[in-house]
Scaffold this active site. Sequence first.
Site, mmCIF file in Angstrom:
data_model
loop_
_atom_site.group_PDB
_atom_site.id
_atom_site.type_symbol
_atom_site.label_atom_id
_atom_site.label_comp_id
_atom_site.label_asym_id
_atom_site.label_seq_id
_atom_site.Cartn_x
_atom_site.Cartn_y
_atom_site.Cartn_z
ATOM 1 N N ASP A 1 -7.465 24.663 8.856
ATOM 2 C CA ASP A 1 -6.046 24.934 9.084
ATOM 3 C C ASP A 1 -5.655 24.541 10.496
ATOM 4 O OD1 ASP A 1 -4.891 26.075 6.670
ATOM 5 O OD2 ASP A 1 -6.292 27.725 6.937
ATOM 6 N N LYS B 1 -13.205 28.359 18.370
ATOM 7 C CA LYS B 1 -13.993 27.720 17.317
ATOM 8 C C LYS B 1 -15.116 26.814 17.827
ATOM 9 C CE LYS B 1 -11.943 28.976 13.349
ATOM 10 N NZ LYS B 1 -12.620 29.450 12.132
#
Length: 359
Positions: free
Chosen positions: A99, A72
């Site tokens: 999340d 990410k």
Amino acid sequence: MDAIQLLSNHQSPFENKQKLPENFSDVERFHLSMPSYSKTPIHYLSSLANLLHVKGIYVKDESTRFGLNAFKGLGVSYALNQIMKNQPRRFYTFVSCTDGNHGKALAWQAHELGYEAIIFMPKGSEERRVKAIEQYHAKVIVTDMNYDDTVRYAAEFARDNDAYLVQDTSLPGYIQIPNDIVLGYSTMVKEALDQMHEKPTHVFIQAGVGSLAGGVVWYLQHRYQGELPFIGVVEAESVACIYESVKQNKMVSIGGEPYTAMAGLNCGEANPSTFPLLKAKANCFIKCSDEITFKGMSRAQNPIGHDVSFSSGESGAVALGLLEEIMTNPVYQYKKEQLQLDSNSIILLFSTEGEIFSA
């Protein structure tokens, strides 16, 4: 119900109405300028390929990316760079819903730059994921809402507090930052293709909202100018919003509070910016039960023959588990044919995260 369900896609022409950017060279140049940047490894699983009677299996291992245990940081770092370049301020507060891995990446990059991060997490978020974000000095707030409602809450909070929402899914009037995040993922794909030295015949990529999958497909389209490999988009069966949206030919929202061990894929609404691209270019949409990703995690930890052992987390291992299950379980013989897998197949997978261990 089968642990693996497939939906073949009747592809259609893609119109870039959402103006997905194509400045891939700028992204690579930016990442190369980062002191913490280095290429992540790709593993060639020759023994597993022999067992499954395919020509080759490559797994791009993102567990070492920026020390974050997941991919990410590529999207977040590029998006924050664009924000600061285009909207200079003395101080920034960055806000997001996550999340786990996206919020961790935002907290890391904000802390590296000397700015504040406020991270909202949906109901049921695991304490180990909360602590993984808090180690980068972000403020973490776990809501009593599901992921998609928490995204909307984070957007309202950012707007009301003069902060920047850094989210990988577009919302009404909010497109540029998500598109920059999607574009940032292209570095991972470019690395993988450069490391392979042969063109894949198949690419399987997992999806939550579909931003990663969109970023992968968008770069493949750029790289191969339409001569794409077979593309399979893989989701958790309880939140397969892209699968259902393609099946019903409309945007479908998976409501309620669905559970999957694949926390990074637990998203009930597709990114409207990347969904048209996936619907136009993917050959197949696949939804899998949690047992399939557990199978992939086990194979990564316990390789066959001379294959390397590596760490693959719940949201990273599903495509590996899918591949082995399809190729070894006679029940899925017709699905193997549906996926056009045979002895000539060269398969690229992305292990997008390593395992997360409790402290």
